[in-house]
Scaffold this motif. Structure first.
Motif, short mmCIF file in Angstrom:
data_model
loop_
_atom_site.label_atom_id
_atom_site.label_comp_id
_atom_site.label_asym_id
_atom_site.label_seq_id
_atom_site.Cartn_x
_atom_site.Cartn_y
_atom_site.Cartn_z
N LEU A 146 23.99 -9.19 24.49
CA LEU A 146 24.17 -8.00 25.33
C LEU A 146 25.63 -7.85 25.75
N ALA A 147 26.30 -8.97 25.95
CA ALA A 147 27.72 -8.90 26.30
C ALA A 147 28.53 -8.28 25.16
N ASP A 148 28.16 -8.60 23.92
CA ASP A 148 28.84 -8.00 22.77
C ASP A 148 28.63 -6.50 22.74
N LEU A 149 27.39 -6.06 22.98
CA LEU A 149 27.10 -4.62 22.97
C LEU A 149 27.84 -3.92 24.11
N ALA A 150 27.87 -4.56 25.26
CA ALA A 150 28.58 -3.96 26.40
C ALA A 150 30.06 -3.80 26.07
N GLN A 151 30.64 -4.79 25.40
CA GLN A 151 32.05 -4.70 25.02
C GLN A 151 32.28 -3.55 24.05
N ASP A 152 31.35 -3.36 23.09
CA ASP A 152 31.46 -2.24 22.15
C ASP A 152 31.45 -0.90 22.88
N LEU A 153 30.74 -0.85 24.00
CA LEU A 153 30.62 0.40 24.75
C LEU A 153 31.73 0.55 25.80
N GLY A 154 32.65 -0.40 25.85
CA GLY A 154 33.76 -0.29 26.78
C GLY A 154 33.39 -0.57 28.21
N THR A 155 32.39 -1.43 28.43
CA THR A 155 31.98 -1.76 29.79
C THR A 155 31.68 -3.24 29.87
N THR A 156 31.17 -3.69 31.01
CA THR A 156 30.79 -5.08 31.19
C THR A 156 29.27 -5.17 31.31
N LEU A 157 28.74 -6.38 31.15
CA LEU A 157 27.29 -6.56 31.25
C LEU A 157 26.80 -6.23 32.65
N THR A 158 27.59 -6.56 33.68
CA THR A 158 27.19 -6.24 35.06
C THR A 158 27.09 -4.72 35.26
N GLN A 159 28.08 -4.00 34.79
CA GLN A 159 28.05 -2.54 34.93
C GLN A 159 26.92 -1.93 34.10
N LEU A 160 26.67 -2.51 32.93
CA LEU A 160 25.58 -2.00 32.09
C LEU A 160 24.23 -2.22 32.75
N ASP A 161 24.03 -3.41 33.34
CA ASP A 161 22.77 -3.69 34.05
C ASP A 161 22.58 -2.72 35.22
N ARG A 162 23.65 -2.46 35.96
CA ARG A 162 23.56 -1.56 37.10
C ARG A 162 23.18 -0.15 36.65
N ALA A 163 23.77 0.31 35.55
CA ALA A 163 23.46 1.65 35.02
C ALA A 163 22.01 1.73 34.55
N CYS A 164 21.52 0.69 33.90
CA CYS A 164 20.13 0.69 33.41
C CYS A 164 19.15 0.70 34.58
N LEU A 165 19.45 -0.05 35.63
CA LEU A 165 18.57 -0.08 36.79
C LEU A 165 18.52 1.29 37.47
N GLN A 166 19.66 1.96 37.56
CA GLN A 166 19.70 3.26 38.20
C GLN A 166 19.01 4.34 37.35
N ALA A 167 19.20 4.30 36.03
CA ALA A 167 18.65 5.35 35.17
C ALA A 167 17.21 5.10 34.75
N ARG A 168 16.84 3.83 34.52
CA ARG A 168 15.51 3.52 34.00
C ARG A 168 14.70 2.58 34.88
N GLY A 169 15.32 2.04 35.91
CA GLY A 169 14.59 1.13 36.79
C GLY A 169 14.37 -0.25 36.20
N ARG A 170 15.06 -0.57 35.12
CA ARG A 170 14.89 -1.87 34.45
C ARG A 170 16.25 -2.37 33.99
N ARG A 171 16.35 -3.70 33.86
CA ARG A 171 17.59 -4.29 33.40
C ARG A 171 17.77 -4.05 31.90
N ALA A 172 19.00 -4.25 31.44
CA ALA A 172 19.30 -4.00 30.03
C ALA A 172 18.47 -4.89 29.12
#
Length: 347
Positions: free
Chosen positions: A259-285
């Motif tokens: 997941l850290a590799d995918l987050a890097q491809d998207l120009g973000t961090t795993l922590t920011q990605l988890d936060r976005a997933c929780l806000q948009a879908r209510g679940r962790r990445a």
């Protein structure tokens, strides 16, 4: 004592004849390979045929004994290794350990992989990648790797005995070579086909060396390898982060990327990605990824006859048992029971 005094031994060794057939006979092997003893290699005046990637024919060419190079002293009464060329469809080529998870293993021959359609997973001991249309990899003999074509993968694999390329000038690469074929696809296709055809025509080694030289030159002029992180980010840049993440994870399903590799491809961090997933879908990445894999597994069980251990391997599960436990926890049924119930025809 009586056995050693048998007079019948004078007529020959008193064992039954071997059941092994003569060397050089046509034998059909796994994946549709056919061993054909070459009677000839064509003269050097031959020109490259016009061959498209889709028009290549596959088979195995064994070079005649006169061209065989012995690499070890004849210390045992065994037939020497015979130099050969094999051209295979990429969907018939799988390499690595026999038990999942697939681990890299070494091969005694040089391996050229060219993907023309679909995708193929290629792993080395410390790295891995997904090959896409146009990607070419040359892997020298003795290199440990694992190769797994994805469903629908198209392309070609050329296996070359090292004995055949000892005199090639310029020499074939001595390390793993990666690149894209670009505008040279027609030349590479014609060269692969010509190598197999010319090796079966005459005992003249010059023509075979000529085409091996062409192959070596073509490999030295590959286009640079694509920057997958840049292409993935650019293709998804105009979409919200979570949608971009789900699209990228779906394309990488079954790969060893974290997941850290995918987050890097998207120009973000795993922590920011988890936060976005929780806000948009209510679940962790990680939960969204597990959900994607289960949905893909259910789709394959409903619409294909692929064995469940192969599904588990393709989707990146550690083992068939791990896949079964996860599937039962999510659906209350084993994968086999689910397939039977979903594909049962109504009475």
């Amino acid at each position: 004592m009586s056995l050693w005094e048998r007079s019948g031994w004078k007529g020959g060794f008193p064992f039954s004849p071997t059941r092994l057939g003569p060397l050089g006979r046509a034998v059909r092997g796994q994946g549709g390979d056919v061993d054909v003893t070459a009677a000839s290699i064509c003269d050097t005046g031959a020109t490259l045929p016009r061959t498209t990637p889709a028009a290549l024919s596959y088979g195995r060419i064994v070079v005649p004994d006169a061209l065989t190079v012995r690499v070890t002293p004849a210390s045992r009464r065994t037939a020497p290794r015979r130099a050969s060329l094999r051209l295979l469809p990429i969907g018939a080529f799988t390499w690595g350990s026999a038990t999942p998870p697939v681990q890299p293993r070494t091969r005694p021959d040089h391996t050229l992989i060219w993907v023309t359609g679909g995708r193929m997973r290629l792993d080395f001991p410390r790295s891995g990648t997904i090959l896409e249309p146009g990607d070419v990899r040359f892997i020298p003999s003795g290199t440990a790797f694992a190769a797994r074509p994805r469903a629908g993968a198209e392309g070609h694999v050329l296996l070359i005995s090292p004995e055949l390329v000892a005199e090639v000038d310029p020499p074939l690469p001595r390390s793993v070579t990666a690149g894209c074929i670009g505008q040279g696809a027609a030349v590479l296709a014609a060269t692969l086909q010509a190598l197999v055809e010319e090796a079966a025509r005459s005992p003249d080694r010059k023509a075979l060396d000529c085409y091996l030289n062409v192959l070596s030159l073509r490999l030295s002029r590959l286009d640079p390898e694509r920057d997958r992180r840049t292409s993935a980010g650019a293709a998804l840049a105009d979409r919200p982060l979570v949608d971009r993440f789900l699209a990228l994870s779906a394309s990488e399903i079954g790969s060893d990327r974290t997941l850290a590799d995918l987050a890097q491809d998207l120009g973000t961090t795993l922590t920011q990605l988890d936060r976005a997933c929780l806000q948009a879908r209510g679940r962790r990445a990680i939960d969204l990824v597990h959900e994607q894999r289960l949905e893909r597994a259910a789709e394959l069980l409903r619409h294909t006859d692929r064995p469940t251990p192969r599904i588990a391997q393709d989707l990146g599960y550690a083992s068939h048992g791990h896949f079964t436990r996860i599937f039962v926890a999510a659906t209350g049924r084993t994968p086999e029971t689910y397939r039977q119930q979903m594909t049962r025809t109504p009475d």
